[in-house]
Scaffold this active site. Structure first.
Site, PDB file in Angstrom:
ATOM      1  N   THR A  13      -1.362   6.666   0.635  1.00  0.00           N
ATOM      2  CA  THR A  13      -1.870   6.604   2.004  1.00  0.00           C
ATOM      3  C   THR A  13      -1.511   7.843   2.817  1.00  0.00           C
ATOM      4  O   THR A  13      -2.291   8.299   3.651  1.00  0.00           O
ATOM      5  CB  THR A  13      -1.297   5.351   2.703  1.00  0.00           C
ATOM      6  OG1 THR A  13      -1.784   4.215   2.010  1.00  0.00           O
ATOM      7  CG2 THR A  13      -1.720   5.263   4.151  1.00  0.00           C
ATOM      8  N   THR A  86       2.617   3.860  -1.698  1.00  0.00           N
ATOM      9  CA  THR A  86       3.713   2.892  -1.615  1.00  0.00           C
ATOM     10  C   THR A  86       3.560   1.739  -2.612  1.00  0.00           C
ATOM     11  O   THR A  86       4.547   1.112  -2.981  1.00  0.00           O
ATOM     12  CB  THR A  86       3.824   2.309  -0.183  1.00  0.00           C
ATOM     13  OG1 THR A  86       2.610   1.631   0.136  1.00  0.00           O
ATOM     14  CG2 THR A  86       4.104   3.395   0.826  1.00  0.00           C
TER      15      THR A  86
END
Ligand code: ASP
Length: 333
Positions: A13, A86
């Site tokens: 991200t 993540t």
């Protein structure tokens, strides 16, 4: 002397942009270099783009490549920051902890819940923390997130939305940033026990299974027929498994006799397994399973892949699981 830190980007991200197909990694390190330099203090940053992947698309061969890249450049830098999605960052952090034993510099994984391109993102804060840890001089594999640093082999993603997305499981945080600055707890960081060797072999014949009421033992036979050599089971509570209506444990015993390595942990995030307490655990131990104790599932799975990439000797495998290699496990006396 100014410290030289290498930023290796693998995607996630932090470097994502919104496309018609959805949010996906698109920014290169040169696109984020200016922002990174704003948080790097007096360190000298160099950039490397390795992959541009949503971490759902990270596979074990990528771990081997990341480890080899780090091994190649480790003498040229004071520390390395690895930018990573993540979702699977804790798996990568765990596997790198095994693949890079006795690394001579800090390697700090980080990412973010919002893209660097978003003005309210957590990206800058996480990078600031990671760069600071990478230049602090403690060798090892770490994960930095939300002003906290944990051992890579103890990290787990516990929240999908919150900026506080990672917990250090069954092990204290090794550093925190507060209004007093960064405080590192040196005694929690495992010391180097020898010289560095790149150990990036692994077995991809490892399966992970979460126990649920109604699971049928026939699934075990299928795994064997598919050629799997290792199985990590997230069992119930302290590590219990069924033996009444469907004798899952007896079927496990047959698998182990056939050469499969079975490692049992718990689906509870915290406190780990204790197979010696209940009959449902003791029977499993008697059938020959190994115990994961307080390892995260990420560390248990990657340790099993790593160990089976090194040896197929049953005694050696057992020995690897009776010791802690990088503080990934506390083995009771
Ligand atoms: N899907 C993203 C990834 O893991 C999530 C993130 O980076 O926060 O690559």
């Amino acid at each position: 002397m100014t410290k030289k830190i290498l930023i290796i980007n693998t995607g996630g991200t932090l470097s994502s942009v919104m496309e018609d197909s959805g949010l996906c990694p698109g920014l290169k390190t040169e696109d984020i270099a200016k922002e990174l330099r704003m948080v790097s203090g007096d360190t000298d940053l160099e950039m490397m783009d390795l992959f541009s992947l949503d971490s759902a698309n990270i596979f074990p061969e990528d771990w081997a490549k990341i480890a080899a890249t780090i091994a190649n450049v480790r003498d040229d830098y004071s520390g390395i920051v690895l930018i990573h999605g993540t979702d699977t960052m804790a798996y990568t952090a765990s596997m790198l902890s095994f693949m890079l034993p006795n690394i001579n510099i800090p390697v700090v994984l980080t990412g973010s819940q919002l893209s660097m391109a978003n003005p309210v993102a957590d990206a800058m804060e996480n990078c600031r923390c990671a760069i600071h840890m990478a230049s602090a001089g403690y060798p090892g594999i770490f994960l930095a997130f939300n002003r906290k640093v944990m051992l890579g082999c103890r990290a787990s993603k516990t929240r999908s939305l919150s900026f506080d997305a990672f917990d250090s499981i069954n092990y204290p945080y090794v550093a925190r940033i507060s209004s007093l600055g960064m405080k590192v707890q040196k005694d929690l960081i495992p010391g180097r026990r020898g010289t560095f060797h790149l150990c990036n072999q692994y077995s991809d014949k490892v399966f992970m299974l979460k126990m649920f009421p109604g699971i049928h033992r026939s699934v075990l036979k299928s795994l064997q027929e598919m050629g799997y050599k290792g199985l990590y089971i997230e069992a119930y509570g302290m590590g219990g498994m069924p033996f009444l209506k469907h004798d899952f444990i007896a079927e496990l015993g047959k698998l182990i006799e056939g050469g499969m390595t079975v490692l049992v942990g718990t689906q509870c995030k915290y406190d780990g397994s204790s197979l010696r307490i209940y009959e449902t655990g003791r029977r499993a131990l008697a059938s020959g399973v190994l115990e994961a104790y307080d390892m995260t599932s990420e560390a248990a799975l990657t340790k099993l892949m790593w160990v089976l990439g090194r040896t197929s000797d049953q005694r050696e495998i057992r020995d690897y699981f009776s010791v802690s290699l990088c503080n990934e496990v506390s083995i009771p006396e």
